[in-house]
Design a protein around this motif. Structure first.
Motif, PDB file in Angstrom:
ATOM      1  N   THR A  71       0.841  -1.199   0.000  1.00 29.69           N
ATOM      2  CA  THR A  71       0.000   0.000   0.000  1.00 29.69           C
ATOM      3  C   THR A  71       0.870   1.241   0.000  1.00 29.69           C
ATOM      4  OG1 THR A  71      -1.793  -1.132   1.181  1.00 29.69           O
ATOM      5  CG2 THR A  71      -1.804   1.276   1.228  1.00 29.69           C
ATOM      6  N   ARG A  72       1.648   1.430   1.071  1.00 27.10           N
ATOM      7  CA  ARG A  72       2.419   2.659   1.236  1.00 27.10           C
ATOM      8  C   ARG A  72       3.631   2.733   0.310  1.00 27.10           C
ATOM      9  NH1 ARG A  72      -0.586   1.514   5.354  1.00 27.10           N
ATOM     10  NH2 ARG A  72       0.243  -0.582   5.093  1.00 27.10           N
ATOM     11  N   THR A  73       4.402   1.655   0.218  1.00 27.86           N
ATOM     12  CA  THR A  73       5.639   1.708  -0.562  1.00 27.86           C
ATOM     13  C   THR A  73       5.341   1.891  -2.044  1.00 27.86           C
ATOM     14  OG1 THR A  73       6.716   0.296   1.080  1.00 27.86           O
ATOM     15  CG2 THR A  73       7.813   0.545  -1.037  1.00 27.86           C
ATOM     16  N   ARG A  74       4.447   1.093  -2.572  1.00 22.19           N
ATOM     17  CA  ARG A  74       4.104   1.198  -4.000  1.00 22.19           C
ATOM     18  C   ARG A  74       3.537   2.569  -4.315  1.00 22.19           C
ATOM     19  NH1 ARG A  74       1.815  -2.758  -8.153  1.00 22.19           N
ATOM     20  NH2 ARG A  74       0.516  -1.506  -9.512  1.00 22.19           N
ATOM     21  N   THR A  75       2.588   3.034  -3.506  1.00 18.69           N
ATOM     22  CA  THR A  75       1.990   4.342  -3.764  1.00 18.69           C
ATOM     23  C   THR A  75       3.012   5.456  -3.610  1.00 18.69           C
ATOM     24  OG1 THR A  75      -0.122   3.492  -2.923  1.00 18.69           O
ATOM     25  CG2 THR A  75       0.089   5.881  -3.123  1.00 18.69           C
ATOM     26  N   GLY A  76       3.863   5.347  -2.590  1.00 25.39           N
ATOM     27  CA  GLY A  76       4.876   6.372  -2.363  1.00 25.39           C
ATOM     28  C   GLY A  76       5.819   6.517  -3.540  1.00 25.39           C
ATOM     29  N   PHE A  77       6.266   5.389  -4.114  1.00 26.15           N
ATOM     30  CA  PHE A  77       7.183   5.465  -5.247  1.00 26.15           C
ATOM     31  C   PHE A  77       6.476   5.973  -6.503  1.00 26.15           C
ATOM     32  CE2 PHE A  77      10.207   2.845  -2.836  1.00 26.15           C
ATOM     33  CZ  PHE A  77      11.402   3.449  -3.210  1.00 26.15           C
ATOM     34  N   LEU A  78       5.270   5.506  -6.773  1.00 25.18           N
ATOM     35  CA  LEU A  78       4.566   5.944  -7.975  1.00 25.18           C
ATOM     36  C   LEU A  78       4.218   7.435  -7.920  1.00 25.18           C
ATOM     37  CD1 LEU A  78       2.200   2.937  -8.730  1.00 25.18           C
ATOM     38  CD2 LEU A  78       3.933   3.877 -10.267  1.00 25.18           C
ATOM     39  N   GLN A 312       3.625   8.842   5.523  1.00 26.50           N
ATOM     40  CA  GLN A 312       3.792   9.844   4.474  1.00 26.50           C
ATOM     41  C   GLN A 312       5.250   9.955   4.034  1.00 26.50           C
ATOM     42  OE1 GLN A 312       1.244  11.581   2.871  1.00 26.50           O
ATOM     43  NE2 GLN A 312       0.125   9.990   3.972  1.00 26.50           N
ATOM     44  N   TYR A 313       6.157   9.682   4.953  1.00 21.48           N
ATOM     45  CA  TYR A 313       7.571   9.751   4.612  1.00 21.48           C
ATOM     46  C   TYR A 313       7.996   8.640   3.662  1.00 21.48           C
ATOM     47  CZ  TYR A 313       9.894  13.716   6.632  1.00 21.48           C
ATOM     48  OH  TYR A 313      10.341  14.986   6.853  1.00 21.48           O
ATOM     49  N   LYS A 314       7.145   7.642   3.445  1.00 19.51           N
ATOM     50  CA  LYS A 314       7.414   6.678   2.390  1.00 19.51           C
ATOM     51  C   LYS A 314       7.623   7.395   1.065  1.00 19.51           C
ATOM     52  CE  LYS A 314       6.706   2.334   4.015  1.00 19.51           C
ATOM     53  NZ  LYS A 314       7.472   1.127   3.694  1.00 19.51           N
ATOM     54  N   MET A 315       6.789   8.401   0.806  1.00 14.91           N
ATOM     55  CA  MET A 315       6.897   9.128  -0.455  1.00 14.91           C
ATOM     56  C   MET A 315       8.100  10.060  -0.470  1.00 14.91           C
ATOM     57  SD  MET A 315       4.151  11.585  -2.391  1.00 14.91           S
ATOM     58  CE  MET A 315       4.199  12.869  -1.138  1.00 14.91           C
ATOM     59  N   TRP A 316       8.298  10.830   0.599  1.00 10.22           N
ATOM     60  CA  TRP A 316       9.406  11.785   0.604  1.00 10.22           C
ATOM     61  C   TRP A 316      10.744  11.046   0.514  1.00 10.22           C
ATOM     62  CZ3 TRP A 316       6.725  15.668  -0.555  1.00 10.22           C
ATOM     63  CH2 TRP A 316       5.539  15.984   0.109  1.00 10.22           C
ATOM     64  N   SER A 317      10.864   9.931   1.206  1.00 10.19           N
ATOM     65  CA  SER A 317      12.100   9.155   1.132  1.00 10.19           C
ATOM     66  C   SER A 317      12.264   8.511  -0.244  1.00 10.19           C
ATOM     67  CB  SER A 317      12.123   8.081   2.217  1.00 10.19           C
ATOM     68  OG  SER A 317      12.176   8.662   3.506  1.00 10.19           O
ATOM     69  N   ALA A 318      11.156   8.022  -0.802  1.00 10.01           N
ATOM     70  CA  ALA A 318      11.216   7.457  -2.149  1.00 10.01           C
ATOM     71  C   ALA A 318      11.695   8.499  -3.149  1.00 10.01           C
ATOM     72  CB  ALA A 318       9.845   6.931  -2.557  1.00 10.01           C
ATOM     73  N   MET A 319      11.209   9.729  -3.010  1.00  8.76           N
ATOM     74  CA  MET A 319      11.634  10.801  -3.911  1.00  8.76           C
ATOM     75  C   MET A 319      13.129  11.059  -3.764  1.00  8.76           C
ATOM     76  SD  MET A 319       8.309  13.304  -3.482  1.00  8.76           S
ATOM     77  CE  MET A 319       8.837  14.613  -4.614  1.00  8.76           C
ATOM     78  N   SER A 320      13.606  11.065  -2.534  1.00  9.57           N
ATOM     79  CA  SER A 320      15.019  11.295  -2.284  1.00  9.57           C
ATOM     80  C   SER A 320      15.878  10.210  -2.936  1.00  9.57           C
ATOM     81  CB  SER A 320      15.266  11.345  -0.770  1.00  9.57           C
ATOM     82  OG  SER A 320      16.637  11.478  -0.475  1.00  9.57           O
TER      83      SER A 320
END
Length: 333
Positions: A71-78, A312-320
């Motif tokens: 849920t979180r990891t896939r959505t965060g990266f996409l 939420q940091y799943k996305m910010w970290s994925a972006m980094s």
């Protein structure tokens, strides 16, 4: 609140390496130096706080290949890749021709012709990811393998960094199974001077002995502390972070029919959290949680819970991480 006020070092404007520089991969948290771990955490905080998303992946393509649920990891990266300006493509577990007999090597060679970054979740050995990473034109990021969850560790540390304004000197108690989340956190924190991680797990469910040995070796060199205990009742007070994870990682059951009895003392109740916490401590959970099993509702939803910020940091970290791999962002000194 400014970065200076929180103690977070300001991030200077990013610099991009030349086109001839080799691709970067994050297959293990050990692929990153201690300085790179800290850089990626600071960068995640900076991206979150920025008034506009950096377009550092504009003109690049990111593939997200998840063979297991997320849920979180896939959505965060996409979502994160889109916010960085990348074109994205997602592959499910049955959508590549490996399911009809094409070799892994041929599939990897093909995707490397299309993608700048491939994010993978396999729940299998990292060897499969290494086959994709063998192609010099494509970066590969491990979003969960059988051994590690490196981007979860970056998510966790970024969340702590923003909240406390520092990582150095933090004391973290991890309760439950010594799973892939715990392994990556141990391998990351063991290289940050002044940090302390205590993994409290039932007997037989602790960190993989090889992971624990490596974390102890790294901690001895860096000045960090990593410890493991099987005694939930004997835990002392004074932890800045109380962390737990779902006991059945990826929903996989355990062969021991009495396993829940062995895990029960490690359940994060309000009483346990209050007993072991330092003033100002927070609760963290990598989610999904099994409410009133690994953690009580009043802790997960309580005012000291950082779990939803952490999500939420799943996305910010994925972006980094994607920016660092796919855009060739140079390390900041």
């Amino acid at each position: 609140m400014s970065d200076t006020q929180t103690g977070i070092l300001p991030i200077p404007p990013i610099a991009v390496r030349g086109g001839g520089a080799p691709r970067r991969h994050v297959l293990s948290i050990l692929d990153l130096s201690a300085d790179e771990v800290l850089y990626l955490c600071r960068r995640a905080v900076a991206i979150k706080r920025s008034d506009a998303d950096p377009q550092t992946l504009r003109g690049r393509t990111v593939g997200v290949y998840f063979r297991k649920t997320s849920t979180r990891t896939r959505t965060g990266f996409l979502v994160g890749a889109g916010r960085l300006g990348a074109t994205t493509v997602a592959f499910g577990s049955t959508e590549l021709q490996t399911n009809t007999g094409e070799s892994l090597g041929d599939t990897a060679r093909t995707l490397a012709g299309y993608l700048d970054v491939l994010v993978m979740r396999t729940n299998e050995s990292v060897a499969e990811m290494q086959a994709f990473a063998a192609h010099p034109s494509m970066s590969v990021i491990n979003a969960l393998s059988s051994d590690e969850h490196p981007t979860q560790a970056l998510t966790d540390l970024s969340s702590m960094l923003e909240h406390f304004g520092r990582l150095e000197g933090l004391s973290v108690l991890y309760l439950g199974e010594g799973n892939r989340t715990a392994a990556s956190l141990a391998l990351a924190m063991s290289r940050i001077p002044g940090t302390r991680l205590v993994v409290a797990a039932p007997e037989g469910y602790g960190l993989d002995p090889r992971v624990l040995a490596k974390a102890l070796e790294l901690a001895a060199a860096s000045g960090a502390v990593v410890q493991q205990t099987h005694d939930a009742d004997g835990l002392e007070a004074g932890f800045d972070v109380v962390y737990t994870s779902r006991w059945q990682e990826m929903g996989v059951s355990k062969p021991d029919p009495e396993w829940k009895t062995r895990f029960a003392p490690f359940r994060v109740t309000r009483a346990l959290a209050e007993r072991v916490s330092a003033p100002g401590a927070v609760f963290m959970h990598d989610l999904p949680a099994v409410r009133n099993e690994d953690v009580d509702d009043e802790v997960l939803d309580g005012e000291r819970s950082l779990a939803w910020v952490q999500a939420q940091y799943k996305m910010w970290s994925a972006m980094s991480v994607m920016e660092w791999c796919g855009a060739g962002v140079a390390d900041e000194g």
